[in-house]
Design a protein around this motif. Structure first.
Motif, PDB file in Angstrom:
ATOM      1  N   GLY A   1      38.678  26.050   2.390  1.00 14.25           N
ATOM      2  CA  GLY A   1      38.126  25.435   1.190  1.00 14.25           C
ATOM      3  C   GLY A   1      39.076  24.465   0.511  1.00 14.25           C
ATOM      4  N   GLU A   2      40.370  24.764   0.496  1.00 15.72           N
ATOM      5  CA  GLU A   2      41.340  23.878  -0.150  1.00 15.72           C
ATOM      6  C   GLU A   2      41.451  22.531   0.559  1.00 15.72           C
ATOM      7  OE1 GLU A   2      45.092  25.800  -0.695  1.00 15.72           O
ATOM      8  OE2 GLU A   2      44.221  27.426  -1.859  1.00 15.72           O
ATOM      9  N   LEU A   3      41.149  22.498   1.841  1.00 15.09           N
ATOM     10  CA  LEU A   3      41.227  21.237   2.586  1.00 15.09           C
ATOM     11  C   LEU A   3      40.136  20.249   2.188  1.00 15.09           C
ATOM     12  CD1 LEU A   3      41.993  22.459   6.209  1.00 15.09           C
ATOM     13  CD2 LEU A   3      43.559  21.350   4.606  1.00 15.09           C
ATOM     14  N   LEU A   4      39.081  20.730   1.519  1.00 13.81           N
ATOM     15  CA  LEU A   4      37.950  19.874   1.181  1.00 13.81           C
ATOM     16  C   LEU A   4      38.309  18.778   0.184  1.00 13.81           C
ATOM     17  CD1 LEU A   4      35.131  22.544   0.944  1.00 13.81           C
ATOM     18  CD2 LEU A   4      35.911  21.265   2.936  1.00 13.81           C
ATOM     19  N   GLU A   5      39.501  18.855  -0.395  1.00 11.32           N
ATOM     20  CA  GLU A   5      39.968  17.832  -1.330  1.00 11.32           C
ATOM     21  C   GLU A   5      40.837  16.785  -0.641  1.00 11.32           C
ATOM     22  OE1 GLU A   5      38.645  17.953  -4.330  1.00 11.32           O
ATOM     23  OE2 GLU A   5      37.675  19.798  -3.657  1.00 11.32           O
ATOM     24  N   VAL A   6      41.113  16.965   0.646  1.00 12.32           N
ATOM     25  CA  VAL A   6      42.066  16.115   1.361  1.00 12.32           C
ATOM     26  C   VAL A   6      41.337  15.139   2.275  1.00 12.32           C
ATOM     27  CG1 VAL A   6      44.028  16.101   2.942  1.00 12.32           C
ATOM     28  CG2 VAL A   6      43.769  17.976   1.315  1.00 12.32           C
ATOM     29  N   GLY A   7      41.463  13.853   1.988  1.00 13.30           N
ATOM     30  CA  GLY A   7      40.984  12.769   2.849  1.00 13.30           C
ATOM     31  C   GLY A   7      39.711  13.056   3.612  1.00 13.30           C
ATOM     32  N   PRO A   8      39.778  13.000   4.953  1.00 14.51           N
ATOM     33  CA  PRO A   8      38.569  13.128   5.768  1.00 14.51           C
ATOM     34  C   PRO A   8      37.917  14.507   5.685  1.00 14.51           C
ATOM     35  CG  PRO A   8      40.525  13.066   7.156  1.00 14.51           C
ATOM     36  CD  PRO A   8      40.966  12.757   5.763  1.00 14.51           C
ATOM     37  N   PHE A   9      38.661  15.525   5.254  1.00 20.02           N
ATOM     38  CA  PHE A   9      38.078  16.858   5.148  1.00 20.02           C
ATOM     39  C   PHE A   9      37.031  16.947   4.039  1.00 20.02           C
ATOM     40  CE2 PHE A   9      42.111  17.673   7.296  1.00 20.02           C
ATOM     41  CZ  PHE A   9      41.653  18.381   8.398  1.00 20.02           C
ATOM     42  N   SER A  10      37.030  15.967   3.112  1.00 17.81           N
ATOM     43  CA  SER A  10      36.030  15.976   2.033  1.00 17.81           C
ATOM     44  C   SER A  10      34.612  15.893   2.593  1.00 17.81           C
ATOM     45  CB  SER A  10      36.296  14.848   1.042  1.00 17.81           C
ATOM     46  OG  SER A  10      36.135  13.593   1.664  1.00 17.81           O
ATOM     47  N   GLN A  11      34.444  15.348   3.804  1.00 23.13           N
ATOM     48  CA  GLN A  11      33.125  15.290   4.453  1.00 23.13           C
ATOM     49  C   GLN A  11      32.550  16.686   4.671  1.00 23.13           C
ATOM     50  OE1 GLN A  11      33.096  12.703   8.023  1.00 23.13           O
ATOM     51  NE2 GLN A  11      35.238  12.335   7.479  1.00 23.13           N
ATOM     52  N   LEU A  12      33.443  17.681   4.781  1.00 24.61           N
ATOM     53  CA  LEU A  12      33.008  19.041   5.096  1.00 24.61           C
ATOM     54  C   LEU A  12      32.404  19.770   3.903  1.00 24.61           C
ATOM     55  CD1 LEU A  12      35.986  20.132   7.360  1.00 24.61           C
ATOM     56  CD2 LEU A  12      33.837  19.013   8.014  1.00 24.61           C
ATOM     57  N   ARG A  13      32.452  19.145   2.711  1.00 28.35           N
ATOM     58  CA  ARG A  13      31.773  19.745   1.554  1.00 28.35           C
ATOM     59  C   ARG A  13      30.283  19.885   1.827  1.00 28.35           C
ATOM     60  NH1 ARG A  13      34.140  15.808  -2.652  1.00 28.35           N
ATOM     61  NH2 ARG A  13      36.327  16.224  -2.312  1.00 28.35           N
ATOM     62  N   ASP A  14      29.758  18.959   2.645  1.00 25.80           N
ATOM     63  CA  ASP A  14      28.359  19.056   3.070  1.00 25.80           C
ATOM     64  C   ASP A  14      28.281  20.238   4.039  1.00 25.80           C
ATOM     65  OD1 ASP A  14      25.940  18.865   4.528  1.00 25.80           O
ATOM     66  OD2 ASP A  14      25.915  16.684   4.320  1.00 25.80           O
ATOM     67  N   LYS A  15      27.621  21.305   3.614  1.00 29.99           N
ATOM     68  CA  LYS A  15      27.612  22.539   4.410  1.00 29.99           C
ATOM     69  C   LYS A  15      26.976  22.345   5.783  1.00 29.99           C
ATOM     70  CE  LYS A  15      28.683  25.815   1.050  1.00 29.99           C
ATOM     71  NZ  LYS A  15      28.969  27.180   0.900  1.00 29.99           N
ATOM     72  N   ARG A  16      26.067  21.392   5.893  1.00 28.96           N
ATOM     73  CA  ARG A  16      25.473  21.132   7.215  1.00 28.96           C
ATOM     74  C   ARG A  16      26.546  20.626   8.167  1.00 28.96           C
ATOM     75  NH1 ARG A  16      21.143  17.001   5.752  1.00 28.96           N
ATOM     76  NH2 ARG A  16      22.831  16.561   4.330  1.00 28.96           N
ATOM     77  N   ILE A  17      27.415  19.758   7.672  1.00 28.12           N
ATOM     78  CA  ILE A  17      28.503  19.254   8.508  1.00 28.12           C
ATOM     79  C   ILE A  17      29.509  20.371   8.774  1.00 28.12           C
ATOM     80  CG2 ILE A  17      30.447  17.639   8.641  1.00 28.12           C
ATOM     81  CD1 ILE A  17      28.716  15.644   7.061  1.00 28.12           C
ATOM     82  N   PHE A  18      29.867  21.135   7.731  1.00 26.12           N
ATOM     83  CA  PHE A  18      30.833  22.225   7.917  1.00 26.12           C
ATOM     84  C   PHE A  18      30.363  23.200   8.989  1.00 26.12           C
ATOM     85  CE2 PHE A  18      32.508  26.434   7.004  1.00 26.12           C
ATOM     86  CZ  PHE A  18      33.869  26.167   7.114  1.00 26.12           C
TER      87      PHE A  18
END
Length: 90
Positions: free
Chosen positions: A34-51
């Motif tokens: 979860g903490e990675l969701l604030e870092v650059g390209p990892f923000s894309q993973l906030r979309d649970k479908r992508i995660f």
């Protein structure tokens, strides 16, 4: 990854941005990313479908998502291994 004595066999996602890993040497564990969701390209993973599309990339042995975001399985292994205990045999 070249030179590893173990490999990531599978990775499944949880509802709260966790990843469950199973390695070839029997090490298993849960990592919260979860903490990675604030870092650059990892923000894309906030979309649970992508995660939830996380998979093991067969060529690189990393955890990968559709947009090309990857996590190094060696680092995840070391994180899991630090707190892992082998299940007792019956």
């Amino acid at each position: 990854t070249a030179g590893m004595k173990y490999s990531l066999l599978c990775c499944t996602t949880g509802s709260d941005y966790t990843l469950w890993h199973v390695y070839s040497d029997g090490v298993t564990g849960l990592v919260n990313v979860g903490e990675l969701l604030e870092v650059g390209p990892f923000s894309q993973l906030r979309d649970k479908r992508i995660f939830r599309s996380a998979r093991v990339d067969s060529e690189t042995g990393t955890v990968a998502w559709r947009p090309g975001v990857r996590l190094d399985s060696d680092l995840l292994y070391e994180h899991i291994r630090a707190g892992w205990r082998r299940p007792a045999s019956n």
